[in-house]
Design an enzyme around this catalytic site. Sequence first.
Site, short mmCIF file in Angstrom:
data_model
loop_
_atom_site.label_atom_id
_atom_site.label_comp_id
_atom_site.label_asym_id
_atom_site.label_seq_id
_atom_site.Cartn_x
_atom_site.Cartn_y
_atom_site.Cartn_z
N LYS A 80 0.83 -1.21 0.00
CA LYS A 80 0.00 0.00 0.00
C LYS A 80 0.87 1.26 0.00
O LYS A 80 1.92 1.30 0.65
CB LYS A 80 -0.87 -0.04 1.26
CG LYS A 80 -1.85 1.11 1.41
CD LYS A 80 -2.67 0.94 2.68
CE LYS A 80 -3.72 2.02 2.82
NZ LYS A 80 -4.60 1.77 3.98
N LEU A 129 -6.22 8.91 3.38
CA LEU A 129 -6.54 7.56 3.90
C LEU A 129 -7.85 7.49 4.67
O LEU A 129 -8.34 6.41 4.95
CB LEU A 129 -5.44 7.00 4.82
CG LEU A 129 -4.00 6.95 4.31
CD1 LEU A 129 -3.12 6.24 5.33
CD2 LEU A 129 -3.90 6.25 2.97
N SER A 155 -9.24 2.19 2.86
CA SER A 155 -8.26 2.95 2.10
C SER A 155 -7.24 2.09 1.37
O SER A 155 -6.48 2.60 0.55
CB SER A 155 -7.55 3.93 3.04
OG SER A 155 -6.87 3.23 4.07
N VAL A 176 -7.73 1.36 9.88
CA VAL A 176 -8.07 2.14 11.08
C VAL A 176 -9.58 2.28 11.25
O VAL A 176 -10.06 2.84 12.21
CB VAL A 176 -7.36 3.52 11.09
CG1 VAL A 176 -8.02 4.49 10.12
CG2 VAL A 176 -7.31 4.10 12.49
N GLY A 177 -10.35 1.74 10.29
CA GLY A 177 -11.81 1.79 10.41
C GLY A 177 -12.44 0.75 9.51
O GLY A 177 -13.65 0.71 9.34
N GLY A 178 -11.59 -0.09 8.93
CA GLY A 178 -12.06 -1.11 7.98
C GLY A 178 -11.23 -1.13 6.71
O GLY A 178 -11.61 -1.74 5.72
N SER A 179 -10.07 -0.46 6.75
CA SER A 179 -9.33 -0.19 5.51
C SER A 179 -8.70 -1.39 4.82
O SER A 179 -8.30 -1.28 3.67
CB SER A 179 -8.26 0.87 5.75
OG SER A 179 -8.89 2.10 6.01
#
EC number: 3.5.1.99
Length: 508
Positions: A80, A129, A155, A176-179
């Site tokens: 990434k 992101l 992201s 960090v939230g589902g990335s």
Amino acid sequence: HPSVNVASILSLPLPELSKKLRDGSLPPDHVFYAYVGKALQLATETNCITEFLQESETQLRKAKLMEKQGLLYGVPVSIKDSIDCQGHDSTLGFIKNLNKPAVEDSVVVQVLKRQGAIPFVKTNVPQSLISYDCKNLIFGQTRNPLLYTRTPGGSSGGEGALVGGGGSILGIGTDVGGSVRFPAAFCGICAIKPTGNRLSKRGIMSGVVGQKAVAAAVGPLAKDVESLALCLRALLSEDMFSLDSTVPPLPFNEEVYSSTKPLRIGYYETDFFTMPSPAMRRAVRETKQLLEEAGHTLVPFELTNVDYVIFNYCVRGMFADGGSSFVKKFKGEIEKGSTGLFFWVAKAPHWVKMLLSWIAKPFVRMPFIGFVSSYSTVDEVWSLHHEIEDFCHQFIAQWKKLNLDVMLCPMLGPAFGIGYPAKLSVAVSYTMLYNALDFPAGVVPVTLVTDEDEAELKGYKGYYQDWWDRTLAKAFRGSVGMPVAVQCVALPWQEELCLRFMKEVETL
């Protein structure tokens, strides 16, 4: 080379491919160029790659001379954009980060190389992101390889598109939230977000620096669960623990991963905040039934107050400084795309925010604007951290009371049309919960959207019947044939148990 059967190389699952590379029955350069060719084709179709890592060809020659062959010997790996590779930019989609090459490889990349892997491309991300779409002004919009009008998620969207389309056999992303979970679910592949500190984050750029309320993690994406397990085996090595002493020295626990004893599994079909699409609900129900038939015990788990958790812990936790450090990142940048409204609110004077918060109350499920309306004092941030800690212990107590091993949960899906994630920041509720709790969570595709699911969507109202719910119904539409996944969750530091459960779901 005319004698190389590229199709047969690309069709091998990672464990098999790596075995052939290690026993010498497949030359590393045949594998490398097969993937470079496929990646190039996918880049043309989906715009998922930001850079080819030129030095990978030198590394390929070096790998052949390695005395000790690592677990990932000769395996091409995609990385990434936000993960440092020496001599290359980590842009985060910001123009100001161009031509600022990383001085050294991130720890994860160093360990991959020591294990014989060959990082060969960097992949696209959304600007900053903080989005689950995948678009920025430098590289443009990445598309879903299964349907070009859809987002690949974010992201780690470039990773999802590249691995999902078969142009990489193993990708490394961050979450960090589902990335890593959104791209995997949207592109029909598997991924795991480990506990935040199980893998080193040294040399990895973050969207919001310094916040500790919502745990970020580094995790792999691949076509199947066995590949994820192989990747974690390789990464959880002495090398990682010596390169980054803040990571607990916990090697991969083979015994837990290969155990066959029946599991006690908690499950829920909805978080009562984001109403699941008919396909999401069916995915959980069918998986539950198959697990029961295979001899596992399934126990309903009641989620409460998810709205409070999302707004008070996740949003407020990530932007406790009133969004100021986030806004700073955009200084001199043009595109604000997926974070436009939030960005505007964060910059507005205090009285405008309060007024907006009051006006929005009847229309929006919670005064979202209030959360970027002011800076938190140190006192407030500390009490927020304390509250999150308490919440985590209560959640674990509920888990232990039911005597659970793991949990089966919905995963947002099917993939939205491009542009929808920007309007639907609230739909991260299913994934972000486990960043706030810092539990390992993986994603496994289990079904495809059917005509019946599509028909049932006509009655989709949502729990609040507000603008967000109406937009969500539109985002789900027209998805027949697209993959839908479930989420598999375990307690902190139990990545191997999480993978074992994922493997069970995948097999059934």
